[in-house]
Design an enzyme around this catalytic site. Structure first.
Site, PDB file in Angstrom:
ATOM      1  N   HIS A 140      -1.277  -2.726  -7.162  1.00 33.52           N
ATOM      2  CA  HIS A 140      -1.976  -2.429  -5.914  1.00 33.52           C
ATOM      3  C   HIS A 140      -3.488  -2.570  -6.081  1.00 33.52           C
ATOM      4  CE1 HIS A 140      -3.155   0.635  -2.625  1.00 33.52           C
ATOM      5  NE2 HIS A 140      -2.934  -0.540  -2.071  1.00 33.52           N
TER       6      HIS A 140
ATOM      7  N   SER B  40       0.821  -1.214   0.000  1.00 32.37           N
ATOM      8  CA  SER B  40       0.000   0.000   0.000  1.00 32.37           C
ATOM      9  C   SER B  40       0.849   1.257   0.000  1.00 32.37           C
ATOM     10  CB  SER B  40      -0.871   0.057   1.256  1.00 32.37           C
ATOM     11  OG  SER B  40      -1.672  -1.066   1.339  1.00 32.37           O
TER      12      SER B  40
ATOM     13  N   GLU C  44      -4.006   0.027  -9.009  1.00 30.87           N
ATOM     14  CA  GLU C  44      -2.941   0.999  -9.296  1.00 30.87           C
ATOM     15  C   GLU C  44      -1.719   0.241  -9.801  1.00 30.87           C
ATOM     16  OE1 GLU C  44      -3.033   4.796  -6.365  1.00 30.87           O
ATOM     17  OE2 GLU C  44      -2.788   2.908  -5.331  1.00 30.87           O
TER      18      GLU C  44
ATOM     19  N   ASN D  37      -4.106   6.065  -1.595  1.00 35.03           N
ATOM     20  CA  ASN D  37      -3.840   6.231  -0.161  1.00 35.03           C
ATOM     21  C   ASN D  37      -3.211   7.570   0.177  1.00 35.03           C
ATOM     22  OD1 ASN D  37      -4.995   3.867   0.703  1.00 35.03           O
ATOM     23  ND2 ASN D  37      -3.174   2.661   0.293  1.00 35.03           N
TER      24      ASN D  37
HETATM   25  P1  NAD Z   1      -3.385  -9.671   6.233  1.00 32.00           P
HETATM   26  O1  NAD Z   1      -2.814  -9.457   7.584  1.00 32.00           O
HETATM   27  O2  NAD Z   1      -4.840  -9.995   6.068  1.00 32.00           O
HETATM   28  O3  NAD Z   1      -2.578 -10.864   5.464  1.00 32.00           O
HETATM   29  C1  NAD Z   1      -1.182 -10.958   5.418  1.00 32.00           C
HETATM   30  C2  NAD Z   1      -0.827 -12.427   5.197  1.00 32.00           C
HETATM   31  O4  NAD Z   1       0.586 -12.520   4.943  1.00 32.00           O
HETATM   32  C3  NAD Z   1      -1.126 -13.309   6.424  1.00 32.00           C
HETATM   33  O5  NAD Z   1      -1.924 -14.411   6.024  1.00 32.00           O
HETATM   34  C4  NAD Z   1       0.276 -13.764   6.865  1.00 32.00           C
HETATM   35  O6  NAD Z   1       0.295 -15.082   7.402  1.00 32.00           O
HETATM   36  C5  NAD Z   1       1.028 -13.712   5.552  1.00 32.00           C
HETATM   37  N1  NAD Z   1       2.476 -13.662   5.690  1.00 32.00           N
HETATM   38  C6  NAD Z   1       3.223 -12.976   6.614  1.00 32.00           C
HETATM   39  N2  NAD Z   1       4.539 -13.211   6.400  1.00 32.00           N
HETATM   40  C7  NAD Z   1       4.626 -14.054   5.326  1.00 32.00           C
HETATM   41  C8  NAD Z   1       5.712 -14.661   4.634  1.00 32.00           C
HETATM   42  N3  NAD Z   1       6.959 -14.450   4.996  1.00 32.00           N
HETATM   43  N4  NAD Z   1       5.423 -15.473   3.590  1.00 32.00           N
HETATM   44  C9  NAD Z   1       4.143 -15.703   3.222  1.00 32.00           C
HETATM   45  N5  NAD Z   1       3.073 -15.157   3.837  1.00 32.00           N
HETATM   46  C10 NAD Z   1       3.307 -14.341   4.881  1.00 32.00           C
HETATM   47  O7  NAD Z   1      -2.976  -8.369   5.394  1.00 32.00           O
HETATM   48  P2  NAD Z   1      -3.700  -7.776   4.077  1.00 32.00           P
HETATM   49  O8  NAD Z   1      -4.693  -6.743   4.477  1.00 32.00           O
HETATM   50  O9  NAD Z   1      -4.081  -8.919   3.191  1.00 32.00           O
HETATM   51  O10 NAD Z   1      -2.469  -6.975   3.425  1.00 32.00           O
HETATM   52  C11 NAD Z   1      -1.486  -7.617   2.638  1.00 32.00           C
HETATM   53  C12 NAD Z   1      -0.791  -6.583   1.774  1.00 32.00           C
HETATM   54  O11 NAD Z   1      -1.755  -5.923   0.956  1.00 32.00           O
HETATM   55  C13 NAD Z   1      -0.071  -5.483   2.546  1.00 32.00           C
HETATM   56  O12 NAD Z   1       1.086  -5.121   1.834  1.00 32.00           O
HETATM   57  C14 NAD Z   1      -1.095  -4.359   2.550  1.00 32.00           C
HETATM   58  O13 NAD Z   1      -0.507  -3.081   2.690  1.00 32.00           O
HETATM   59  C15 NAD Z   1      -1.676  -4.519   1.159  1.00 32.00           C
HETATM   60  N6  NAD Z   1      -3.021  -3.940   0.988  1.00 32.00           N
HETATM   61  C16 NAD Z   1      -3.951  -3.987   1.988  1.00 32.00           C
HETATM   62  C17 NAD Z   1      -5.205  -3.411   1.796  1.00 32.00           C
HETATM   63  C18 NAD Z   1      -6.254  -3.448   2.889  1.00 32.00           C
HETATM   64  O14 NAD Z   1      -7.234  -2.682   2.811  1.00 32.00           O
HETATM   65  N7  NAD Z   1      -6.146  -4.277   3.889  1.00 32.00           N
HETATM   66  C19 NAD Z   1      -5.531  -2.831   0.561  1.00 32.00           C
HETATM   67  C20 NAD Z   1      -4.572  -2.837  -0.468  1.00 32.00           C
HETATM   68  C21 NAD Z   1      -3.308  -3.384  -0.229  1.00 32.00           C
END
Ligand code: NAD
Length: 291
Positions: free
Chosen positions: A140, A119, A152, A190
């Site tokens: 993204h 993000s 994005e 963002n």
């Molecule tokens: P989340 O906490 O729901 O999921 C993250 C996952 O990554 C977990 O299942 C965790 O076990 C896994 N993980 C951690 N370390 C790991 C590794 N070394 N190898 C493999 N898996 C691993 O988080 P999320 O909301 O899905 O966010 C994930 C990414 O997407 C982040 O970079 C976040 O910034 C981005 N993002 C989030 C949103 C949102 O609204 N939540 C929107 C767009 C982008």
């Protein structure tokens, strides 16, 4: 280069959503997470979300069955190495992402493209830690992935036009709309959205309005579908704070300083919906404001 096989790293809310839309569009997906139980939960969630799409007529049962058949899961990162494209959607911590890309490098075929769903973290900096910055891009997606139309695309300083074209074609095949953002902190959505949320928290902090009135004002006065405080709870207050910190540090402008009240909620562990409590308390039948 035509992409057919896609590896997705991280099976949280974003990784599972990304696997969902890729499989429905006909890609062969390998979904990887360090937690085996997280993979089971992700497949269950994808299956339930597709059930809902069938129920409202967005897809037919046969498409659902084929799509689910295209998703494989693994806890072994090297198994993703033969994919045409790998999308990293793990936890928003730079050290975690750098380790994933570092561990992947020895197992990649030469033409594999690497993408990050970060993000806010610099694509150029992540790409610089790999041996293929030309084949690295920011991709993204928005949350929830199966509902939101926008993606994005963020070029790092070295991203090649071949990589850009190949990944743009994926976005098109998903039926989504791409915008191109330069690689500056928090990109476009963002950069605008999270300071707006931070300002809403200042409005609460300074006593200008209550939680209910701030959300109602932006819904009825600015036609936003959700109020900024309920949206913050949906995104996760820790994620909102992490992005404000990236903006504050990356642009060195005091206008991006995180509101102390946002910091306090995160310190309390009141992270929003996922924690059961944020600006609203979700533990009862209806959400109740916490201030
Ligand atoms: P989340 O906490 O729901 O999921 C993250 C996952 O990554 C977990 O299942 C965790 O076990 C896994 N993980 C951690 N370390 C790991 C590794 N070394 N190898 C493999 N898996 C691993 O988080 P999320 O909301 O899905 O966010 C994930 C990414 O997407 C982040 O970079 C976040 O910034 C981005 N993002 C989030 C949103 C949102 O609204 N939540 C929107 C767009 C982008």
């Amino acid at each position: 280069m035509t992409i057919q096989t896609v590896g997705v790293v991280g099976a949280g809310q974003m990784g599972s959503g990304i696997a969902h839309v890729l499989a429905l569009a006909g890609y062969d997906v390998t979904l990887m997470d360090v937690h085996a139980e997280g993979l089971g939960a992700a497949v269950q969630k994808i299956s339930e979300n597709m059930d809902r799409q069938v129920a409202r007529g967005a897809i037919v049962a046969e498409e659902r069955a084929h799509a689910l058949g295209r998703i494989r899961t693994t806890v072994n990162l090297p198994e993703l190495g033969t994919s045409d494209l790998i999308i990293e959607a793990a936890t928003e911590r730079e050290a975690v992402k750098l380790k994933i890309f570092g561990d992947l490098i020895p197992h990649l075929k030469p033409e594999t493209i690497l993408a990050s769903n970060t993000s806010s973290i610099s694509i150029t900096r992540l790409a610089g830690r790999t041996e293929r910055p030309e084949q690295f891009i920011g991709l993204h997606f928005m949350n929830p992935v199966s509902v939101m139309q926008l993606v994005e695309l963020i070029r790092g300083i070295a991203t090649s036009s071949e990589t850009f074209e190949a990944v743009s074609a994926v976005v098109q095949r998903l039926g989504k709309t791409a915008v191109v953002a330069e690689d500056f902190p928090a990109f476009i959505v963002n950069r605008i959205l999270i300071p707006t949320i931070n300002e809403a928290v200042y409005t609460l902090y300074e006593g200008v309005g209550s939680v209910i009135d701030i959300d109602l004002s932006m819904k009825l006065g600015a036609n936003h579908p959700m109020g900024p405080l309920e949206l913050a709870d949906f995104i996760g207050l820790d994620t909102c704070l992490a992005i404000m910190n990236v903006l504050h540090e990356g642009l060195a402008d005091t206008k991006y300083r995180p509101c102390p009240l946002l910091v306090k909620y995160v310190e309390a562990g009141w992270l929003g919906r996922k924690a059961g409590r944020g600006f609203y308390d979700y533990r009862g039948k209806v959400p109740v404001p916490t201030r």
